[in-house]
Design a protein around this motif. Structure first.
Motif, mmCIF file in Angstrom:
data_model
loop_
_atom_site.group_PDB
_atom_site.id
_atom_site.type_symbol
_atom_site.label_atom_id
_atom_site.label_comp_id
_atom_site.label_asym_id
_atom_site.label_seq_id
_atom_site.Cartn_x
_atom_site.Cartn_y
_atom_site.Cartn_z
ATOM 1 N N THR A 6 0.810 -1.217 0.000
ATOM 2 C CA THR A 6 0.000 0.000 0.000
ATOM 3 C C THR A 6 0.847 1.273 0.000
ATOM 4 O OG1 THR A 6 -1.732 -1.187 1.197
ATOM 5 C CG2 THR A 6 -1.857 1.206 1.187
ATOM 6 N N GLU A 7 1.792 1.381 0.891
ATOM 7 C CA GLU A 7 2.536 2.637 0.993
ATOM 8 C C GLU A 7 3.298 2.943 -0.292
ATOM 9 O OE1 GLU A 7 6.084 4.832 3.560
ATOM 10 O OE2 GLU A 7 4.949 3.175 4.474
ATOM 11 N N GLN A 8 3.966 1.949 -0.847
ATOM 12 C CA GLN A 8 4.740 2.187 -2.067
ATOM 13 C C GLN A 8 3.825 2.610 -3.219
ATOM 14 O OE1 GLN A 8 7.992 2.373 -2.238
ATOM 15 N NE2 GLN A 8 7.809 2.988 -4.388
ATOM 16 N N GLN A 9 2.657 1.997 -3.284
ATOM 17 C CA GLN A 9 1.719 2.339 -4.357
ATOM 18 C C GLN A 9 1.126 3.738 -4.161
ATOM 19 O OE1 GLN A 9 1.081 0.580 -7.239
ATOM 20 N NE2 GLN A 9 2.835 -0.612 -6.523
ATOM 21 N N ILE A 10 0.887 4.122 -2.917
ATOM 22 C CA ILE A 10 0.396 5.484 -2.663
ATOM 23 C C ILE A 10 1.462 6.504 -3.051
ATOM 24 C CG2 ILE A 10 -0.261 7.127 -0.858
ATOM 25 C CD1 ILE A 10 -1.769 4.890 0.529
ATOM 26 N N ARG A 11 2.711 6.209 -2.722
ATOM 27 C CA ARG A 11 3.808 7.120 -3.104
ATOM 28 C C ARG A 11 3.870 7.246 -4.634
ATOM 29 N NH1 ARG A 11 7.467 8.571 0.802
ATOM 30 N NH2 ARG A 11 7.256 7.517 2.834
ATOM 31 N N ARG A 12 3.704 6.143 -5.309
ATOM 32 C CA ARG A 12 3.728 6.146 -6.778
ATOM 33 C C ARG A 12 2.551 6.967 -7.325
ATOM 34 N NH1 ARG A 12 1.401 1.877 -10.018
ATOM 35 N NH2 ARG A 12 2.132 2.014 -12.194
ATOM 36 N N LEU A 13 1.414 6.810 -6.714
ATOM 37 C CA LEU A 13 0.204 7.527 -7.119
ATOM 38 C C LEU A 13 0.382 9.036 -6.953
ATOM 39 C CD1 LEU A 13 -2.821 7.283 -7.938
ATOM 40 C CD2 LEU A 13 -3.348 6.982 -5.513
ATOM 41 N N LEU A 14 0.870 9.448 -5.795
ATOM 42 C CA LEU A 14 1.057 10.877 -5.533
ATOM 43 C C LEU A 14 2.146 11.470 -6.413
ATOM 44 C CD1 LEU A 14 0.701 10.852 -1.640
ATOM 45 C CD2 LEU A 14 -0.930 11.766 -3.298
ATOM 46 N N ALA A 15 3.177 10.688 -6.683
ATOM 47 C CA ALA A 15 4.245 11.177 -7.570
ATOM 48 C C ALA A 15 3.699 11.463 -8.967
ATOM 49 C CB ALA A 15 5.371 10.154 -7.630
ATOM 50 N N HIS A 16 2.790 10.612 -9.432
ATOM 51 C CA HIS A 16 2.171 10.836 -10.744
ATOM 52 C C HIS A 16 1.366 12.140 -10.748
ATOM 53 C CE1 HIS A 16 0.425 9.828 -14.627
ATOM 54 N NE2 HIS A 16 -0.787 10.008 -14.125
ATOM 55 N N CYS A 17 0.826 12.501 -9.588
ATOM 56 C CA CYS A 17 0.058 13.745 -9.467
ATOM 57 C C CYS A 17 0.964 14.955 -9.220
ATOM 58 C CB CYS A 17 -0.946 13.637 -8.322
ATOM 59 S SG CYS A 17 -2.185 12.343 -8.525
ATOM 60 N N GLY A 18 2.282 14.685 -9.043
ATOM 61 C CA GLY A 18 3.217 15.775 -8.771
ATOM 62 C C GLY A 18 3.145 16.270 -7.346
ATOM 63 N N LEU A 19 2.774 15.395 -6.415
ATOM 64 C CA LEU A 19 2.594 15.783 -5.017
ATOM 65 C C LEU A 19 3.492 14.977 -4.099
ATOM 66 C CD1 LEU A 19 -1.303 16.005 -5.019
ATOM 67 C CD2 LEU A 19 0.271 17.944 -4.841
ATOM 68 N N GLU A 20 3.831 15.592 -2.971
ATOM 69 C CA GLU A 20 4.636 14.918 -1.957
ATOM 70 C C GLU A 20 3.768 13.943 -1.175
ATOM 71 O OE1 GLU A 20 7.925 15.215 -1.390
ATOM 72 O OE2 GLU A 20 8.076 16.545 -3.143
ATOM 73 N N PHE A 21 4.405 12.887 -0.690
ATOM 74 C CA PHE A 21 3.717 11.894 0.136
ATOM 75 C C PHE A 21 3.273 12.514 1.461
ATOM 76 C CE2 PHE A 21 3.971 8.716 3.563
ATOM 77 C CZ PHE A 21 3.023 7.799 3.121
ATOM 78 N N GLU A 22 2.054 12.169 1.909
ATOM 79 C CA GLU A 22 1.565 12.569 3.228
ATOM 80 C C GLU A 22 1.059 11.332 3.947
ATOM 81 O OE1 GLU A 22 0.143 17.176 2.246
ATOM 82 O OE2 GLU A 22 -1.347 15.662 2.859
#
Length: 663
Positions: A588-604
């Motif tokens: 989950t965490e790695q996929q969320i980081r990947r998702l946010l990176a695609h949006c150009g956003l930092e992980f929260e």
């Protein structure tokens, strides 16, 4: 002045051609010779009204009724002059006098009803409107109209209504019927125009307002629909149906807390209405008020025993436990041929879920199959769907896609589109993203399909069709389409830099989105085909997913979806991020980081605690995304595997092998 009939005719021609001052002079000269000429007095009054000389017009019409004391039409003319001069009390008296002279004078009843509504004399107004309908000289025509509509002879119905409008240009019932016919053709813009014309003439005609609300909603003009519903409710606050209409439109606009208040108001007027309890339960579910939601559904069941819809609503909570008595009652609804197929089907889906929860998978699947077969009004034609997909792929070539909307000078919110098939984890991704401080979750918006519709109308103007028209559109025309989308979605947003549009079938519109909204982010929520298709087969949808009621159709549709996404990957490399549900669950965490990176956003970090987000969720997965992530759903299809051969055959070995690594 001699030759009076010819003078009258000349005056009428002058009025018709917009020359009331000239008509006035002609008529004054005529009346010098004969001050009791009733036709000349009436024409003079109209010429003064056209010039805005309302006080003088009143004086002329008062002379007219003194000359012609037995003319009901003259008193109606006087009443109209009083209204124009803002003398409502005198207008009421004039209409009442006209009705004393002719109790069957339909227009007088109608306009008197309008005046009584303005003075909030509701019951008297209702009586007047009923009398107007009773006395309507066109009533026999509308008997024929209703017969034509019953026989689906829409051409004859339209012809009859247009015949009425040739002599009574604003007849409310004729306009209402034409608007209904336009709505059937999905010509919602035309329907709205017709209805607004009718309302300008008949501002308190309830059927016109109800139809206007419906068609505004079809067009995605949610705030206008809400305003219209509020206006309708103001006519009669004791009408529970009006409060309910308002509640529905507020929910359509994502204003769920306000919708709940409107449902509460409706319930205060009809506390024993099963449907109000049911719809109120849906809003409570969306707001995450689980206990109150269950109570609302159970109350609906208590009030209406033939209520498969309420049983399915409970089953759709995913974790509701049915009693043996519930199951027995659902079975009786399913077996009773007198129960409407829509209710029987939903009872069947709910009963199947109950057996599945008891691990009786054979009985569950048999019931799911029967429920799907009972679902009425399903019209999925694979060949037609394949053709529509082919047309999209042919139109959106790399060359066409190189053209995009002109750049805007000001910063605007960035939409994040989550596309794919239903039941593929899209709500989970939405909840994760909406937990980020810069991203706002909305709901499954119809705004992009509405924008495609605007492109279709533009194509007609250019004498072509959508999507071929995309090759012809200028950067400014593309920009206008994108701006119309942002304007429509404004009703669902509160100001965050990013917002989510989670409408799964938008996977058809990836190329269109890319061209009109260059800043848009697109995410494909994907899940193993057997899991996705079975989950859809077990789901009853209110509307819009006709492919989901047959295993072979599901397999066919899944393949078309994957082929469409392959096309976008080819013509728009790296535009779409594919998020595989199985990967999201397992890492989950790695996929969320990947998702946010695609949006150009930092992980929260709060994105990992998505289940704590209290936002409203209006999908079948609303209860599931309010729980921590779990993987027990990944292999549920295996419990039904022995029944899935038709699905596997429809998917084909190539598709099954493609996703084999996610088993």
């Amino acid at each position: 002045m001699q030759n009076t009939p010819q003078s009258h005719q000349t005056a009428v021609q002058l009025l018709s051609s917009g020359k009331p001052a000239e008509a006035e002079q002609l008529l004054l000269a005529l009346l010098k010779d004969d001050g009791t000429n009733t036709e000349a007095l009436a024409l003079l009054g109209h010429s003064l009204q056209m010039q805005g000389k309302t006080s003088q017009a009143v004086e002329v019409f008062e002379r007219l009724v003194q000359v012609d004391v037995t003319s009901f039409q003259s008193y109606a003319e006087l009443a109209g002059a009083y209204i124009a001069n803002k003398q409502s009390d005198l207008a009421e008296r004039a209409y009442q006098r006209a009705l004393e002279l002719n109790p069957d004078f339909s227009e007088a009843w109608f306009f008197l009803g309008n005046l009584l509504m303005q003075s909030q004399e509701l019951q008297k107004a209702k009586h007047c409107f009923a009398q107007a309908e009773r006395c309507d000289p066109y009533r026999p025509v509308f008997v024929q109209v209703q017969q034509a509509l019953h026989n689906k002879d829409f051409h004859s119905a339209e012809k009859l209504c247009r015949g009425v409008l040739n002599t009574h240009t604003h007849h409310p019932q004729a306009l209402h019927t034409l608007a209904m016919l336009a709505e059937q053709l999905q010509a919602y813009e035309q329907a709205v125009n017709i209805l607004q014309r009718g309302i300008n003439y008949a501002p308190y005609h309830v059927s016109l307002w109800e139809a206007l609300i419906k068609n505004l909603s079809h067009l995605g003009k949610h705030q206008d629909a809400i305003s219209a519903a509020q206006k309708l409710q103001s006519f009669d606050p004791t009408q529970w149906r009006y409060a309910m209409l308002l509640a529905v439109e507020l929910a359509n606009a994502g204003q769920f807390a306000q919708s709940l208040l409107a449902y509460d108001q409706a319930l205060s007027l009809v506390p024993d209405n099963a449907n109000v309890h049911l719809l109120r339960g849906h809003v409570l579910k969306t707001l995450g008020k689980r206990d109150e939601c269950e109570q609302a559904y159970r109350r609906s069941l208590a009030l209406d025993k033939v209520n498969g819809t309420a049983y399915w609503a409970l089953a759709d909570l995913k974790s509701y436990g049915f009693s043996a008595q519930d199951m027995q009652h659902m079975q009786s609804l399913l077996d009773d041929p007198a129960v409407a197929p829509a209710q029987a089907a939903q009872a069947g889906f709910a009963l199947a879920k109950a057996y599945e929860d008891k691990h009786d998978f054979a009985q569950a699947f048999a019931l799911y199959t029967k429920a799907n077969q009972l679902r009425p009004d399903v019209q999925f034609v694979p060949e037609d769907y394949a053709h529509s997909c082919s047309v999209v792929k042919q139109a959106f070539t790399p060359e066409v896609l190189r053209k995009q909307a002109a750049k805007v000078k000001t910063e605007q919110p960035i939409p994040i589109f989550i596309v794919g098939l239903t039941r593929s984890g899209s709500t989970l991704l939405e909840q994760m993203l909406a937990s980020h401080s810069s991203i706002e979750g909305t709901m499954e918006l119809y705004s992009m399909p509405h924008t495609v519709r605007r492109a279709e109308l533009l194509a007609k103007q250019k004498q072509t069709y959508y999507p071929a028209v995309m090759a012809q559109l200028s950067e400014d025309e593309l920009l206008a389409l994108g701006q119309s989308y942002l304007q429509e979605t404004a009703a669902f947003r509160t100001g965050s830099p990013y917002f989510i549009d989670k409408m799964p079938p938008n996977f058809h519109n990836v190329g269109f989105i890319h061209m009109i909204l260059p800043q848009a982010i697109i995410i494909d929520a994907r899940r193993h085909p057997l899991s996705t298709c079975l989950s859809n087969f077990k789901q009853h949808y209110a509307k819009g997913y006709d492919f989901s009621y047959d295993l072979q159709h599901l397999g066919f549709y899944y393949n078309e979806y994957v082929a469409m996404m392959d096309h976008w990957d080819e013509v728009l490399p790296n535009k779409v991020l594919c998020m595989q549900y199985e990967n999201v669950v397992q890492d989950t965490e790695q996929q969320i980081r990947r998702l946010l990176a695609h949006c150009g956003l930092e992980f929260e970090a709060q994105c990992l605690s998505f289940y704590a987000n209290k936002r409203a969720v209006r999908t079948a997965s609303s209860e599931q995304v309010r729980q921590p992530i779990y993987n027990k759903g990944m292999q549920q299809w295996r419990e039904f595997e022995e029944y899935l051969e038709p699905l596997k055959t429809a998917l084909g070995e190539q598709t099954l092998q493609r996703f084999a690594s996610f088993l």
